[in-house]
Design an enzyme around this catalytic site. Structure first.
Site, mmCIF file in Angstrom:
data_model
loop_
_atom_site.group_PDB
_atom_site.id
_atom_site.type_symbol
_atom_site.label_atom_id
_atom_site.label_comp_id
_atom_site.label_asym_id
_atom_site.label_seq_id
_atom_site.Cartn_x
_atom_site.Cartn_y
_atom_site.Cartn_z
ATOM 1 N N ARG A 33 0.868 -1.181 0.000
ATOM 2 C CA ARG A 33 0.000 0.000 0.000
ATOM 3 C C ARG A 33 0.898 1.221 0.000
ATOM 4 O O ARG A 33 1.739 1.385 0.895
ATOM 5 C CB ARG A 33 -0.921 0.046 1.214
ATOM 6 C CG ARG A 33 -1.531 1.446 1.379
ATOM 7 C CD ARG A 33 -2.589 1.535 2.421
ATOM 8 N NE ARG A 33 -3.796 0.880 1.975
ATOM 9 C CZ ARG A 33 -5.009 1.140 2.471
ATOM 10 N NH1 ARG A 33 -5.156 2.042 3.419
ATOM 11 N NH2 ARG A 33 -6.082 0.515 2.023
ATOM 12 N N HIS A 80 -7.348 0.704 -6.336
ATOM 13 C CA HIS A 80 -7.592 -0.028 -5.083
ATOM 14 C C HIS A 80 -8.350 -1.313 -5.441
ATOM 15 O O HIS A 80 -9.539 -1.464 -5.133
ATOM 16 C CB HIS A 80 -8.401 0.864 -4.139
ATOM 17 C CG HIS A 80 -8.386 0.419 -2.705
ATOM 18 N ND1 HIS A 80 -7.665 -0.664 -2.258
ATOM 19 C CD2 HIS A 80 -9.033 0.915 -1.601
ATOM 20 C CE1 HIS A 80 -7.861 -0.809 -0.950
ATOM 21 N NE2 HIS A 80 -8.677 0.132 -0.536
ATOM 22 N N GLN A 93 -10.374 -3.554 -2.871
ATOM 23 C CA GLN A 93 -11.615 -2.894 -2.460
ATOM 24 C C GLN A 93 -12.719 -3.176 -3.481
ATOM 25 O O GLN A 93 -13.859 -3.499 -3.115
ATOM 26 C CB GLN A 93 -11.373 -1.380 -2.359
ATOM 27 C CG GLN A 93 -12.597 -0.582 -1.965
ATOM 28 C CD GLN A 93 -12.997 -0.812 -0.515
ATOM 29 O OE1 GLN A 93 -12.181 -0.690 0.380
ATOM 30 N NE2 GLN A 93 -14.256 -1.142 -0.278
ATOM 31 N N ASP A 117 -16.756 8.086 -1.332
ATOM 32 C CA ASP A 117 -15.452 7.930 -0.678
ATOM 33 C C ASP A 117 -15.072 9.319 -0.154
ATOM 34 O O ASP A 117 -15.707 10.323 -0.505
ATOM 35 C CB ASP A 117 -14.427 7.416 -1.713
ATOM 36 C CG ASP A 117 -13.045 7.125 -1.132
ATOM 37 O OD1 ASP A 117 -12.892 7.139 0.113
ATOM 38 O OD2 ASP A 117 -12.107 6.889 -1.923
ATOM 39 N N CYS A 143 -16.250 2.824 0.914
ATOM 40 C CA CYS A 143 -15.100 1.947 1.191
ATOM 41 C C CYS A 143 -14.609 2.108 2.630
ATOM 42 O O CYS A 143 -13.972 1.205 3.169
ATOM 43 C CB CYS A 143 -13.978 2.244 0.211
ATOM 44 S SG CYS A 143 -13.458 3.961 0.213
ATOM 45 N N ARG A 150 -14.132 -7.214 2.816
ATOM 46 C CA ARG A 150 -12.713 -6.967 2.510
ATOM 47 C C ARG A 150 -11.884 -8.187 2.901
ATOM 48 O O ARG A 150 -10.996 -8.622 2.198
ATOM 49 C CB ARG A 150 -12.174 -5.750 3.279
ATOM 50 C CG ARG A 150 -12.768 -4.398 2.914
ATOM 51 C CD ARG A 150 -12.542 -4.013 1.479
ATOM 52 N NE ARG A 150 -11.162 -4.133 1.054
ATOM 53 C CZ ARG A 150 -10.150 -3.319 1.427
ATOM 54 N NH1 ARG A 150 -10.359 -2.299 2.205
ATOM 55 N NH2 ARG A 150 -8.916 -3.518 0.975
HETATM 56 N N1 CP Z 1 -11.154 0.781 2.639
HETATM 57 C C1 CP Z 1 -9.875 0.691 3.068
HETATM 58 O O1 CP Z 1 -8.955 0.413 2.286
HETATM 59 O O2 CP Z 1 -9.699 0.913 4.381
HETATM 60 P P1 CP Z 1 -8.314 1.073 5.137
HETATM 61 O O3 CP Z 1 -7.672 2.319 4.640
HETATM 62 O O4 CP Z 1 -8.666 1.130 6.597
HETATM 63 O O5 CP Z 1 -7.450 -0.121 4.809
HETATM 64 N N1 NVA Z 2 -9.494 7.253 -1.693
HETATM 65 C C1 NVA Z 2 -9.126 6.889 -0.349
HETATM 66 C C2 NVA Z 2 -9.423 5.462 -0.094
HETATM 67 C C3 NVA Z 2 -9.143 4.976 1.285
HETATM 68 C C4 NVA Z 2 -9.454 3.538 1.479
HETATM 69 C C5 NVA Z 2 -7.657 7.188 -0.119
HETATM 70 O O1 NVA Z 2 -6.853 6.897 -1.009
HETATM 71 O O2 NVA Z 2 -7.322 7.728 0.920
#
Ligand code: CP
Ligand code: NVA
Length: 317
Positions: free
Chosen positions: A114, A141, A144, A236, A277, A305
């Site tokens: 990530r 993502h 997700q 989101d 999400c 998830r």
């Molecule tokens: N939706 C999601 O990716 O959540 P986190 O950032 O908590 O992993």
């Molecule tokens: N768009 C958001 C998603 C978090 C799960 C981000 O990148 O912060």
């Protein structure tokens, strides 16, 4: 010798960087695996399918759901997950992604990443020699998106013939991944967002022929009429991780696109569900009444998830 239980899949050794790399029927196969592992989990079955395996979980950005999903899903199947924030490892400091990949590839069965750059997750896959899973980048993502598709299917019993609408920052990682997976699977997908935040042209151009083949209708508009007939409104955060300095500008741009009772009503369907999400900023992208309403499926979505991430790992590793 103790042996891990086998999980057969035609995807062993592949990476998941974006769903663009997978055919529609392959994505549906991952979805079947997810339903299988969810059923097993709810039946209290214990499996040891990652026994003797290790996964490196690299996090440049924060996470609750993704980290918890990878760590618990891998660990409860007998595997050993190792969490690495870039505060602790050399990556991001003095060691390149390429060198990190070559080291981790000698020690781990798989890598989750990530972070910021999609290029980095690509390099990890290219140089590690082990399956790499994208746990979110600035661009995509994908894990997700599979959980969201699973949640849609659970609610409506089908995917084809559905329409969902993403409301808000239409150029963010989640919106792009939902557009890709919808185009692949033939689900109608709308983005309701200000022009400034439409998804980039290149991703629209990539999705157009895929959607034409699957029969998915993709619409991108600043007009509220684009949410008409949506079976699901999805949103989101207005400010994604790494973009914190844009908070004021985004709030101004996105306030009219908030998911509230009026927007839910604008679908014209009383059966419309709400998805997010998470994490959510209540009072910004969604109002509390919608978030806490029976139409909100966010906790099922969050649980999914874990099942989808377990399925992806079983399929690839
Ligand atoms: N939706 C999601 O990716 O959540 P986190 O950032 O908590 O992993
Ligand atoms: N768009 C958001 C998603 C978090 C799960 C981000 O990148 O912060």
């Amino acid at each position: 010798m103790i042996q891990a239980e086998k999980f057969d899949s035609p995807f062993k050794g592949r990476s998941l960087l974006t769903w663009l790399d997978y055919e529609p029927e392959e994505i549906l196969q991952f979805l079947d695996y997810a339903f299988l592992v969810k059923k097993q989990a709810h039946a209290g079955e214990v499996h040891q399918r990652f026994l003797g395996k290790t996964i490196a979980l690299i996090f440049e950005k924060r996470s609750t759901r993704t980290r918890s999903s990878f760590e618990t899903a891998f660990g409860e199947e007998g595997g050993h997950p190792v969490f690495m924030s870039t505060q602790d490892i050399q990556l991001g400091g003095k060691e390149s992604v390429k060198d990190t990949a070559r080291v981790l590839g000698r020690m781990f069965s798989a890598i989750e990443f990530r972070g910021f750059k999609q290029e980095h997750v690509k390099q990890l896959a290219e140089f590690s020699g082990v399956p790499v899973i994208n746990g979110l980048t600035d661009d995509y993502h994908p894990t997700q998106a599979l959980a969201d598709i699973m949640t849609l299917k659970e609610n409506f019993g089908k995917l084809k013939g559905l329409k969902w609408a993403f409301c808000g920052d239409g150029r963010n990682n989640v919106a792009r991944s939902l557009m890709i997976i919808s185009a692949k699977l033939g689900i109608d997908f709308a983005i309701y967002s200000p022009k400034e935040l439409f998804p980039p042209k290149d991703i629209q151009e990539i999705c157009a022929p895929i959607a034409a083949k699957s029969g998915a209708k993709i619409e991108i508009s600043s007009e509220i009429s684009v949410v008409k007939n949506a079976d699901c409104l999805y949103t989101d955060v207005w400010v994604s991780m790494g973009e914190e300095s844009l908070k004021e500008e985004r709030t101004k741009l996105l306030s009219p696109y908030q998911v509230n009772k009026d927007l839910m009503a604008a679908t014209g369907k009383s059966s419309t569900i709400f998805m997010h999400c998470l994490p959510a900023v209540i009072g910004q992208e969604v109002t509390e009444d919608v978030f806490e309403s029976p139409a909100s499926k966010v906790w099922d979505e969050a649980e999914n998830r874990k099942h989808t991430i377990k399925a992806i790992m079983l399929a690839l590793i």
